[in-house]
Scaffold this motif. Structure first.
Motif, PDB file in Angstrom:
ATOM      1  N   GLY A   1       0.833  -1.190   0.000  1.00  0.00           N
ATOM      2  CA  GLY A   1       0.000   0.000   0.000  1.00  0.00           C
ATOM      3  C   GLY A   1       0.868   1.240   0.000  1.00  0.00           C
ATOM      4  N   THR A   2       0.372   2.307  -0.575  1.00  0.00           N
ATOM      5  CA  THR A   2       1.112   3.566  -0.599  1.00  0.00           C
ATOM      6  C   THR A   2       0.129   4.718  -0.584  1.00  0.00           C
ATOM      7  OG1 THR A   2       2.748   4.885  -1.813  1.00  0.00           O
ATOM      8  CG2 THR A   2       1.213   3.596  -3.115  1.00  0.00           C
ATOM      9  N   ARG A   3       0.585   5.826  -0.029  1.00  0.00           N
ATOM     10  CA  ARG A   3      -0.248   7.023   0.070  1.00  0.00           C
ATOM     11  C   ARG A   3       0.667   8.233   0.159  1.00  0.00           C
ATOM     12  NH1 ARG A   3      -4.765   7.169   4.695  1.00  0.00           N
ATOM     13  NH2 ARG A   3      -5.490   5.406   3.416  1.00  0.00           N
TER      14      ARG A   3
ATOM     15  N   VAL B   1       4.903  13.716   2.291  1.00  0.00           N
ATOM     16  CA  VAL B   1       5.452  12.457   2.792  1.00  0.00           C
ATOM     17  C   VAL B   1       4.854  11.312   1.988  1.00  0.00           C
ATOM     18  CG1 VAL B   1       5.852  11.005   4.810  1.00  0.00           C
ATOM     19  CG2 VAL B   1       5.560  13.472   5.095  1.00  0.00           C
ATOM     20  N   ARG B   2       5.715  10.418   1.559  1.00  0.00           N
ATOM     21  CA  ARG B   2       5.286   9.191   0.897  1.00  0.00           C
ATOM     22  C   ARG B   2       5.225   8.064   1.925  1.00  0.00           C
ATOM     23  NH1 ARG B   2       2.455   7.760  -2.975  1.00  0.00           N
ATOM     24  NH2 ARG B   2       3.566   9.180  -4.383  1.00  0.00           N
ATOM     25  N   LEU B   3       4.056   7.465   2.106  1.00  0.00           N
ATOM     26  CA  LEU B   3       3.861   6.335   3.008  1.00  0.00           C
ATOM     27  C   LEU B   3       3.893   5.046   2.198  1.00  0.00           C
ATOM     28  CD1 LEU B   3       0.876   7.732   5.123  1.00  0.00           C
ATOM     29  CD2 LEU B   3       3.328   8.048   5.519  1.00  0.00           C
ATOM     30  N   ILE B   4       4.644   4.053   2.682  1.00  0.00           N
ATOM     31  CA  ILE B   4       4.793   2.789   1.963  1.00  0.00           C
ATOM     32  C   ILE B   4       4.592   1.641   2.937  1.00  0.00           C
ATOM     33  CG2 ILE B   4       6.295   1.348   0.541  1.00  0.00           C
ATOM     34  CD1 ILE B   4       7.806   3.819  -0.283  1.00  0.00           C
ATOM     35  N   SER B   5       3.708   0.739   2.589  1.00  0.00           N
ATOM     36  CA  SER B   5       3.493  -0.502   3.330  1.00  0.00           C
ATOM     37  C   SER B   5       4.144  -1.636   2.546  1.00  0.00           C
ATOM     38  CB  SER B   5       1.990  -0.757   3.517  1.00  0.00           C
ATOM     39  OG  SER B   5       1.760  -2.028   4.065  1.00  0.00           O
TER      40      SER B   5
ATOM     41  N   ASN C   1      -0.232  15.922  -9.199  1.00  0.00           N
ATOM     42  CA  ASN C   1       0.214  14.540  -9.052  1.00  0.00           C
ATOM     43  C   ASN C   1       0.266  14.129  -7.591  1.00  0.00           C
ATOM     44  OD1 ASN C   1       0.606  14.330 -11.805  1.00  0.00           O
ATOM     45  ND2 ASN C   1       2.705  15.087 -11.691  1.00  0.00           N
ATOM     46  N   SER C   2      -0.599  14.705  -6.775  1.00  0.00           N
ATOM     47  CA  SER C   2      -0.557  14.402  -5.346  1.00  0.00           C
ATOM     48  C   SER C   2      -1.018  12.992  -5.048  1.00  0.00           C
ATOM     49  CB  SER C   2      -1.434  15.387  -4.571  1.00  0.00           C
ATOM     50  OG  SER C   2      -2.779  15.292  -5.015  1.00  0.00           O
ATOM     51  N   LYS C   3      -1.754  12.364  -5.978  1.00  0.00           N
ATOM     52  CA  LYS C   3      -2.202  10.993  -5.775  1.00  0.00           C
ATOM     53  C   LYS C   3      -1.774  10.150  -6.965  1.00  0.00           C
ATOM     54  CE  LYS C   3      -6.258  12.003  -2.937  1.00  0.00           C
ATOM     55  NZ  LYS C   3      -7.711  11.817  -2.795  1.00  0.00           N
ATOM     56  N   LEU C   4      -1.287   8.956  -6.651  1.00  0.00           N
ATOM     57  CA  LEU C   4      -0.894   8.040  -7.706  1.00  0.00           C
ATOM     58  C   LEU C   4      -2.129   7.424  -8.339  1.00  0.00           C
ATOM     59  CD1 LEU C   4       2.084   6.130  -6.099  1.00  0.00           C
ATOM     60  CD2 LEU C   4       2.197   7.846  -7.864  1.00  0.00           C
ATOM     61  N   SER C   5      -2.079   7.256  -9.624  1.00  0.00           N
ATOM     62  CA  SER C   5      -3.159   6.539 -10.284  1.00  0.00           C
ATOM     63  C   SER C   5      -3.050   5.061  -9.971  1.00  0.00           C
ATOM     64  CB  SER C   5      -3.079   6.757 -11.799  1.00  0.00           C
ATOM     65  OG  SER C   5      -1.887   6.195 -12.316  1.00  0.00           O
TER      66      SER C   5
ATOM     67  N   THR D   1       6.858  -4.081  -6.931  1.00  0.00           N
ATOM     68  CA  THR D   1       5.917  -2.979  -6.893  1.00  0.00           C
ATOM     69  C   THR D   1       6.664  -1.686  -7.147  1.00  0.00           C
ATOM     70  OG1 THR D   1       4.577  -4.178  -5.328  1.00  0.00           O
ATOM     71  CG2 THR D   1       4.216  -1.815  -5.479  1.00  0.00           C
ATOM     72  N   LEU D   2       6.269  -0.970  -8.170  1.00  0.00           N
ATOM     73  CA  LEU D   2       6.941   0.253  -8.577  1.00  0.00           C
ATOM     74  C   LEU D   2       6.184   1.444  -8.028  1.00  0.00           C
ATOM     75  CD1 LEU D   2       9.211   1.459 -10.282  1.00  0.00           C
ATOM     76  CD2 LEU D   2       7.649   1.489 -12.214  1.00  0.00           C
ATOM     77  N   VAL D   3       6.820   2.210  -7.131  1.00  0.00           N
ATOM     78  CA  VAL D   3       6.211   3.386  -6.532  1.00  0.00           C
ATOM     79  C   VAL D   3       6.880   4.601  -7.138  1.00  0.00           C
ATOM     80  CG1 VAL D   3       5.667   4.570  -4.390  1.00  0.00           C
ATOM     81  CG2 VAL D   3       5.864   2.099  -4.431  1.00  0.00           C
TER      82      VAL D   3
END
Length: 580
Positions: free
Chosen positions: A394-396, A406-410, A434-438, A471-473
């Motif tokens: 997960g990412t946010r 801040v990029r959050l990564i699970s 681009n504040s949210k990833l598609s 997983t590519l973030v």
């Protein structure tokens, strides 16, 4: 061995500037003298109260700030203190004795939240029960310091009307957008030595990271990896052996074999890429947070490289000006037991906005009894905040009131999902568009699926391949690579029986390839489910189709043989250079 010169493009691995920031999590001069955990709560309250007092004048400038004992009936005010969550289903050590006398077994749920739970606020002067619908007990946990606006009721409760949290801490200016793409690979939960660990998946991951897998495009992507972070649970030791008894030689081998496998794995990575390894709940490290670095004697081979670094948990570092902060997942797992949330990244966001990595420590999460400081207090906001050993990826991307991004990564468990995470630090500073990833950009991209299937065909005819997903973030779409052209040696296959450094000859490696036969193409067609009737109905020339497939298959085998032989030659050449 005959060697000939060929003009090829030599792919150079990118470099980055690394700075470790783990000093605050190391236990060096602290000594345990029987101190209690109250002192770490006092240190936390002092830090957070000073911060919240500075925010109250802009939040509620017309209200006075008082203590719990200074509350007056029906008079609105602001109080600051530490939350304590009273939970009906919270496990108690006394329950172990009551089980022996109970006829019905006690329920052990994975989440202890109950509708009858309530919150209490306490400071040095006293404590008061909180009421009202503003604060949801299922959302908060014990150990959080907040400021509350409300008034005391006739029943002695404090009716909460509004709540003030610390919010995201100040953040250093994000680095300028990098001119070239540089990736950081996160992986956790390898669990080598367990029944759930797949050696093929692990080796495919190592080969991809080090650039020994895939075509030229995938090797170009591997050349952009500048850092690898293993976020805990690299090994799983059989628990039945840790009983305090003397071990037989056979059991000693079972105990040390998983650690040797980890050392071999880390050696392959550290030979080409800087590597950080963090301890986890199942690793041979101390149980209480913060976990100290794994001892270098556990990794005699990989520790000899200057690219190998054993880190603490939590782990903090900077890479080209981008600050990373993360844990091996114990704080998030504890949140899942004593709080409610939709996904792991939501818990990550809460801890960062509360400015504390592990607020449930030391109540339900073990930690060292610090006396004069709280190392889990977040003073500076990271650009990347991650947690390992989670159930899924997960990412946010979250933003603060002062422009923090801040990029959050699970990070999921690799042994269960076969998934690692590639992160592009240049994608941290993005604009509002681009504040949210598609879904396509933030989803799981199986970039190694084709290579995995190809290798599984080479290793065993008809075997089902285990797909390895990376997983590519990233928020970037266009990539520019600068490759330097050099002359590279290739091997003449006239002498394929030379010995390899690993003790396996190239002739033995060729045994991994399926034997070529004349019916290979026809068998392949039958596996695809294409019968003669279907081919005739589509007016396809059988001979030309079978001939084309057979020709393609032979080219694939020829290319695979070339890759294996070149890899063997490079290893043999490095060994000769080291001896010389």
């Amino acid at each position: 061995m005959a060697v000939m010169e060929e003009e090829q493009s030599d792919i150079e691995r990118k470099q980055s500037l690394y700075n470790s920031m783990d000093e605050e999590f190391k236990i060096q001069k602290e000594m345990y003298r029987g101190q209690q955990y109250s002192q770490i709560y006092f240190a936390r309250l002092h830090l957070m109260r000073t911060l919240l007092y500075s925010l109250v004048p802009t939040w509620k400038p017309h209200l006075p700030v008082c203590t719990v004992l200074g509350l007056e009936g029906d008079k609105e005010c602001v109080i600051v203190g530490t939350l304590y969550k009273h939970m009906k289903l919270k496990p108690c050590v006394l329950d172990e004795y009551s089980k022996e006398r109970s006829v019905t077994p006690l329920v052990q749920p994975h989440n202890f939240v109950h509708s009858d739970d309530y919150l209490i606020l306490e400071d040095e002067s006293g404590r008061v029960k909180l009421s009202g619908t503003t604060l949801s007990p299922s959302f908060y946990v014990t150990g959080i310091v907040v400021a509350l606006h409300g008034k005391e009721t006739g029943a002695g409760d404090f009716l909460v009307e509004d709540v003030l949290e610390a919010g995201l801490p100040p953040q250093l200016d994000p680095p300028n957008k990098l001119g070239e793409d540089k990736y950081v690979v996160f992986v956790s939960g390898l669990n080598l030595g367990s029944s759930s660990s797949n050696p093929l998946q692990v080796q495919l991951l190592v080969d991809h990271i080090t650039g020994h897998l895939g075509d030229e495009k995938e090797q170009n992507n591997a050349a952009q990896i500048v850092q690898v972070v293993i976020a805990g649970d690299s090994v799983e030791i059989p628990r039945e052996l840790l009983n305090g008894q003397n071990l037989a030689p056979k059991d000693q081998s079972r105990l040390s074999e998983p650690i040797k496998e980890v050392d071999i794995l880390l050696t392959q990575i550290a030979a080409s890429i800087p590597l950080d390894i963090m301890p986890g709940p199942n690793d041979p490290s101390n149980f209480a947070m913060p976990q100290q670095p794994l001892h270098r004697c556990l990794f005699p081979s990989s520790a000899s490289y200057n690219t190998f670094k054993s880190c603490t948990n939590p782990h903090s570092f900077e890479l080209d000006g981008v600050r990373f902060l993360g844990t091996s997942g114990q704080n998030i797992h504890d949140f899942e037991k004593y709080s409610e949330g939709s996904e792991e990244v939501e818990f990550l966001e809460r801890t960062l906005k509360w400015r504390h990595i592990a607020p449930t420590a030391p109540n339900t999460l073990g930690c060292y009894p610090f006396t004069d400081r709280d190392p889990f207090f977040v003073e500076s906001c990271p650009h990347v905040y991650f947690a390992g050993n989670q159930n899924k990826f997960g990412t946010r991307l979250i933003t603060g009131s002062d422009g923090q991004v801040v990029r959050l990564i699970s990070i999921p468990r690799f042994s269960k999902t076969g998934t690692a995470v590639m992160f592009l630090p240049g994608s941290v500073s993005v604009d509002s568009r681009n504040s949210k990833l598609s879904e396509k950009e933030a989803g799981q991209v199986p970039v190694l699926a084709s290579s995995d299937e190809l290798l599984s065909k080479f290793a065993q005819v008809g075997a089902t391949s285990n797909k390895l997903a990376l997983t590519l973030v990233t928020n970037k779409k266009n990539k520019k690579l600068q490759l330097s052209s050099k002359r590279q040696r290739s091997i003449d296959r006239s002498n394929p029986d030379c010995e390899s450094p690993t003790g396996v000859s190239v002739a033995d490696r060729k045994l991994l390839l399926p034997p070529a036969n004349k019916r290979g193409a026809a068998t392949f067609i039958r596996r695809l489910g294409i019968g003669k009737a279907k081919l005739r109905s589509r007016n396809i020339n059988n001979k030309s189709l079978l001939g084309g497939i057979e020709k393609t298959w032979r080219k694939t085998l020829k290319g695979a043989s070339k890759i294996l032989i070149e890899k063997h030659y490079n290893q043999h050449k490095r060994l000769i250079s080291d001896i010389a």
